[in-house]
Design an enzyme around this catalytic site. Structure first.
Site, short mmCIF file in Angstrom:
data_model
loop_
_atom_site.label_atom_id
_atom_site.label_comp_id
_atom_site.label_asym_id
_atom_site.label_seq_id
_atom_site.Cartn_x
_atom_site.Cartn_y
_atom_site.Cartn_z
N GLU A 504 -3.15 13.91 -54.28
CA GLU A 504 -1.98 14.78 -54.40
C GLU A 504 -2.24 15.97 -55.34
O GLU A 504 -1.61 17.01 -55.12
CB GLU A 504 -0.79 13.97 -54.89
CG GLU A 504 -0.34 12.88 -53.94
CD GLU A 504 -1.30 11.70 -53.91
OE1 GLU A 504 -1.45 11.09 -52.83
OE2 GLU A 504 -1.91 11.40 -54.95
N ASP A 672 0.70 3.32 -50.25
CA ASP A 672 0.82 2.01 -50.89
C ASP A 672 2.14 1.35 -50.54
O ASP A 672 3.11 1.42 -51.31
CB ASP A 672 0.68 2.15 -52.40
CG ASP A 672 -0.67 2.73 -52.80
OD1 ASP A 672 -1.55 2.81 -51.93
OD2 ASP A 672 -0.83 3.11 -53.97
#
Length: 993
Positions: A504, A672
């Protein structure tokens, strides 16, 4: 990899990982196969000296929470007094509109300083797409469209085939300035700002469109979410390495939506339908407010770069084709990527991989790829290999064995580069850090020093993937990783792809926290890590059978005691003050802009779990303006690097963070997730959404990543995953092992599902090719294929693979039956995949379907011809086995299908085959084009829905004697001798009478 919600106000957290090994799990699950448990219990055993141990590292005091912000979303009064703009100096042309927009009154200073003059530039880009650009007159605001070096796409270029026959009208009022776009075909208004003043300030832009009642909107994704978005929802676009809430901002940013509308036909309770698309192209932070009567965009920088797609009154797939073709169609993935992949964080040694592969093979569970998380690295440092845990010679032998078996290896690659300790002699050989400084390719602080964040290795620096010099740096890093694995061949990589994680990018601290602390490196991140004594995993799926097992009791007690300890030490956050004002105006601030986004972090600080907005990229561009593109840029550079190293081999990249157009370079996994039934359910919605967004090769971590799975959930999820594009089992260190051989029922469910998946590989690959050519999704919501059936607008627990297959999985625990809809009117025929019988159904009514454990309901839609191959243990074996055809006749006795074949790996295919298949009530025709030689023969043809038995059957004029007819099903067998040169080496015809 990562992340749980970390409460940094306590010294360490307990909820990341680490509860069970296979031995302890085998004693806790009463339904676990005893032989399986005992046979495989050693797979995660590792030598203490061979793996990296955090425990001795220093935990530095670094800022982790940042400054608490109150999200501005919940304020309602700001902006109400803003005057909007008036249009002046208007010029209308055949290709668009130009005008000056002048502030229509006093500046309102809602969350920034109003621009007195704006430039309106409306471009009729194609027959179906209009581009509305609104920028400040002096062009001081950041414009992504001016940074083609960072992000480029076909939508920036006018089509050479533009006929001028527009499918839309752009209309506007001058005072106040407001505009609306209408589709000519049905006079539907697609985007409408009337009655909503435009706000355009240096750090705040607001644009609102009116919406129809009960609108159906899809898209607007960053990662996991529901499919049909509600009308009381806010979507925040701010890429982060952490989220714990559905619909919250997460890994990526895709500010595109498709709206599907249903228009009633009189009072007949029937409908026509139409769809259109809207893209607000921005790499800045953004919120999109979906409310009952409007959708409102709020951006904290940039300009308005709005693209409206007129869509289609026929099928929503044409709307998606318009969008995906404008941002760049997805890359053609290698054939092997359609196989089942096995991964986890916790394969700490080469022995772990070898053992896991052996157990999968012994259990006869076809496995295509074997993946490593950061365990393979030396001290978790990018471009390194732990040569003790992964000895080079033995590792190369393992890679050779995989290659001989036509299997694959994929390691994870994190972008963060360990910041070498100047006082440690061992660190002086860490080339990625020092060469990066020599090449000047790291993200910087405003003062020009390197930005130093924190990740798994400790303090880290971050490559700037917008820097032209980074390509050679990244390419060399990949080559050095190959060498570290023991390879002597610079341009023959031992791995088949890369998993781009933490991109990110993620940081565990606020700001450049390590700038003055490098002499402490390597350091322990400021929370408990895998391997720490206080780090256990206690969660299990909903409805987990909490019997009197020792495991569950101890888990429950420990979880409660740690919760209480944490709760008592929790501290309240600092109460934030309102933003600073200078002469009544909001103060310009990069790290803490006047409009505070509603991010899903503890303090809403924009730097939490990321690199600060005021960090500087190439060309002195603030990260604030390119915040959401880092993962995209890493994917692009990684793709180009791999393509440079192996020019004729398709790069395979799996990226966690994505942006508009990422599908051109990478596949995606949803990140996740949790070992929860609800996460399995939501994975379908997210995968459908990303197929709309131009990333068709997408999947979830099967059986769940965070927390402990159980036998039933894993069996259901392994079965479901086989019918979604990307299929990988992956979980976190500390969670119980969840390889499919761990439980007998999961192994059986996996074998059954993979057998079907591999038989469908020719169909899957053809869908992938179609997606790469025109953007058509591989998996689709039901309303894509049945756009006039309004009841399908919200269906997200069933889905279509292409046009032909309806998948209805079991998604709840403790059930052997499911409810589902069989779409289409009463003239639509569906056949059961398993027994070929016609499925009886009534229009718009749910039916009850049997769903024993390990079983997925599959319906074949009449009118389709599906190419199949006999499944093997790998995709290579499968694609060299004989073909067969499944022909499902529609109500009129017709069916059609197609097949695309190439070598499955080459970047530029010199030869390929395109096969068109058609069938009617007495003839099958196969028309082949292309030069590729495909040797597998045709074994059999099965025809469903044939009303009468044939008397004579001819294959290219030669009479067939091997066939059976029963219950309207005709099976032609023993065709191998008639197609010895290949099933599709030439045209052929089958006739019967």
């Amino acid at each position: 990899m990562l992340l749980f919600k970390f409460n940094f106000t306590t010294a360490f957290l307990f909820t990341i990982l680490a509860f069970a090994q296979a031995r302890s799990h085998s004693s806790s699950s009463s339904s676990t196969s005893k032989s399986s448990a005992s046979h495989h219990s050693s797979i995660n055993s590792t030598s203490a000296t061979s793996v990296y141990d955090f425990s001795s590292l220093t935990t530095p005091i670094v800022p982790t929470n940042g400054v608490a912000q109150e999200p501005t979303l919940y304020e309602s009064s700001r902006g109400l007094s803003c005057p909007g703009y008036q249009a002046r100096n208007i010029s209308e042309y055949s290709y668009g509109v130009l005008a000056i927009l002048e502030l229509a009154g006093d500046a309102c200073y809602a969350y920034g300083t109003d621009y007195p003059y704006l430039l309106l530039n409306v471009s009729y880009d194609t027959e179906e797409r209009v581009h509305i650009s609104i920028s400040d007159l002096n062009q001081t605001q950041f414009q992504l469209s001016n940074r083609r070096d960072v992000w480029d796409a076909p939508l920036f270029y006018r089509s050479s085939n533009f006929s001028g026959n527009l499918q839309y009208n752009f209309s506007f009022n001058t005072d106040p300035f407001e505009f609306w776009i209408t589709r000519i075909a049905d006079d539907q208004v697609l985007f409408d700002t009337r009655g909503n003043p435009l706000i355009f300030e240096d750090q705040y832009i607001e644009l609102t469109t009116n919406m129809v009642e009960d609108y159906n909107v899809y898209g607007l994704s960053g990662s996991q979410q529901s499919f049909r978005l509600g009308n009381n929802l806010t979507k925040t676009f701010w890429a982060t390495g952490y989220s714990d809430s559905p619909e919250a901002n997460m890994y990526g940013s895709h500010p595109f939506y498709m709206e599907q509308r249903y228009i009633p036909i009189g009072t007949t309770n029937t409908y026509t339908s139409a769809s259109h698309g809207v893209l607000m192209l921005s790499s800045n932070g953004m919120e999109v407010l979906l409310r009952s009567t409007y959708i409102k965009y709020r951006m904290i920088g940039g300009i308005i770069d709005l693209f409206v797609y007129s869509g289609s009154t026929v099928s929503p797939k044409y709307t998606i084709q318009q969008y995906v073709q404008s941002i760049g169609t997805p890359t053609m993935q290698p054939y092997w990527s359609l196989g089942f992949q096995m991964s986890r964080w916790g394969y700490k040694t080469l022995s772990d991989l070898i053992n896991m592969r052996s157990y999968l093979n012994a259990s006869n569970i076809p496995t295509e790829g074997f993946w490593n998380d950061i365990d393979y690295m030396s001290e978790f440092r990018t471009f390194t290999v732990n040569s003790t845990a992964f000895p080079p010679n033995q590792t190369l032998d393992f890679f050779r064995s995989l290659d001989e078996s036509h299997q694959h290896y994929v390691p994870v690659l994190d972008p963060a580069i360990y910041a070498a300790n100047p006082n440690k002699s061992a660190d002086r050989t860490y080339y990625p850090y020092y060469s990066g400084f020599e090449d000047n390719i790291f993200i910087k602080n405003p003062n020009g020093s390197a930005y130093v964040g924190m990740a798994w290795p400790g303090f880290v620096v971050y490559p700037d993937f917008t820097n032209p010099a980074v390509l050679q740096y990244w390419k060399q890093g990949i080559l050095n990783l190959s060498t570290a694995f023991g390879s002597n061949y610079s341009y023959d990589l031992p791995f088949s792809g890369l998993c781009l994680d933490m991109n990110e990018p993620t940081s565990f601290c606020i700001g450049s926290c390590g700038s003055d602390l490098l002499k402490l490196n390597p350091v322990h991140p400021p929370f408990s890590l895998p391997g720490d004594v206080d780090n256990k995993v206690y969660s299990y799926p909903e409805d987990f059978n909490a019997t009197n097992t020792t495991e569950y009791k101890s888990v429950s007690r420990a979880s409660q005691s740690q919760y209480k300890a944490t709760a008592t030490s929790e501290k309240s956050h600092e109460t934030p003050s309102s933003e600073s004002l200078i002469n009544g105006k909001p103060e310009f601030s990069i790290n803490y802009p006047p409009y505070a986004l509603d991010t899903d972090t503890e303090t809403h600080d924009l730097a939490q779990f990321g690199v600060s907005p005021n960090a500087t990229m190439h060309g002195n561009t603030l990260r604030y303006n390119l915040f959401n593109t880092y993962g995209y840029s890493e994917s692009k550079i990684s793709f180009e690097a791999l393509n440079s190293i192996q020019p004729n081999i398709r790069p395979f990249l799996l990226s966690r963070s994505t942006f508009v157009g990422s599908g051109r370079y990478a596949a995606h996994w949803l990140g996740d997730n949790k070992s929860q039934w609800s996460d399995m359910v939501s994975s379908i919605s997210s995968i459908l959404t990303f197929n709309l967004l131009g990333i068709p090769m997408v999947g979830a971590d099967v059986c769940g990543y965070n927390g402990n799975t159980d036998e039933e959930l894993c069996a259901r999820w392994m079965a479901l995953g086989a019918f979604l594009p990307f299929y990988r089992n992956h979980n976190s260190l500390g969670s119980i092992p969840q390889e499919p051989f761990r439980w007998a029922s999961v192994a059986e469910a996996s074998r059954s599902a993979i057998e079907i998946r591999y038989s469908l590989l020719p169909y899957w690959y053809t869908l992938m090719h179609t997606a790469s050519v025109d953007g058509t999704p591989m998996v689709r919501p039901l309303f894509f294929e049945f756009p006039k059936q309004i009841s399908l607008a919200s269906v997200d627990k069933q889905f279509m693979i292409g046009t032909a297959l309806l998948i209805s999985p079991a998604l709840e625990p403790n059930t052997t039956y499911i409810q589902g809809i069989i779409p289409g009117d009463n003239d639509t025929i569906w056949y059961d995949w398993y027994n070929h019988s016609v499925i009886n159904h009534d229009y718009d009514e749910n039916i009850t379907m049997s769903a024993p454990l390990g079983y997925v309901n599959i319906a074949v839609r009449g009118g389709n011809i599906i190419p199949l191959q006999q499944p093997g243990y790998t995709t290579y074996e499968s694609r060299n086995n004989p073909y067969s055809l499944l022909i499902a006749m529609d109500n009129n006795g017709f069916a059609s299908g197609s097949l695309y074949i190439d070598d499955g790996i080459s970047m530029q295919t010199n030869s390929s085959l395109s096969v068109k298949l058609n069938s009617n009530s007495n003839t099958i025709t196969c028309v082949v084009s292309g030069t590729m030689v495909s040797s597998p023969s045709l074994a059999n043809i099965t025809i469903l829905g044939l009303s009468n038995p044939p008397n004579t059957i001819l294959f290219n004029g030669q009479q067939l004697s091997d066939y059976q007819y029963s219950d309207q099903t005709l099976s032609l067998t023993n065709l191998l001798d008639l197609t010895v040169d290949g099933a599709f080496s030439k045209n052929w015809t089958v006739t019967w009478s």
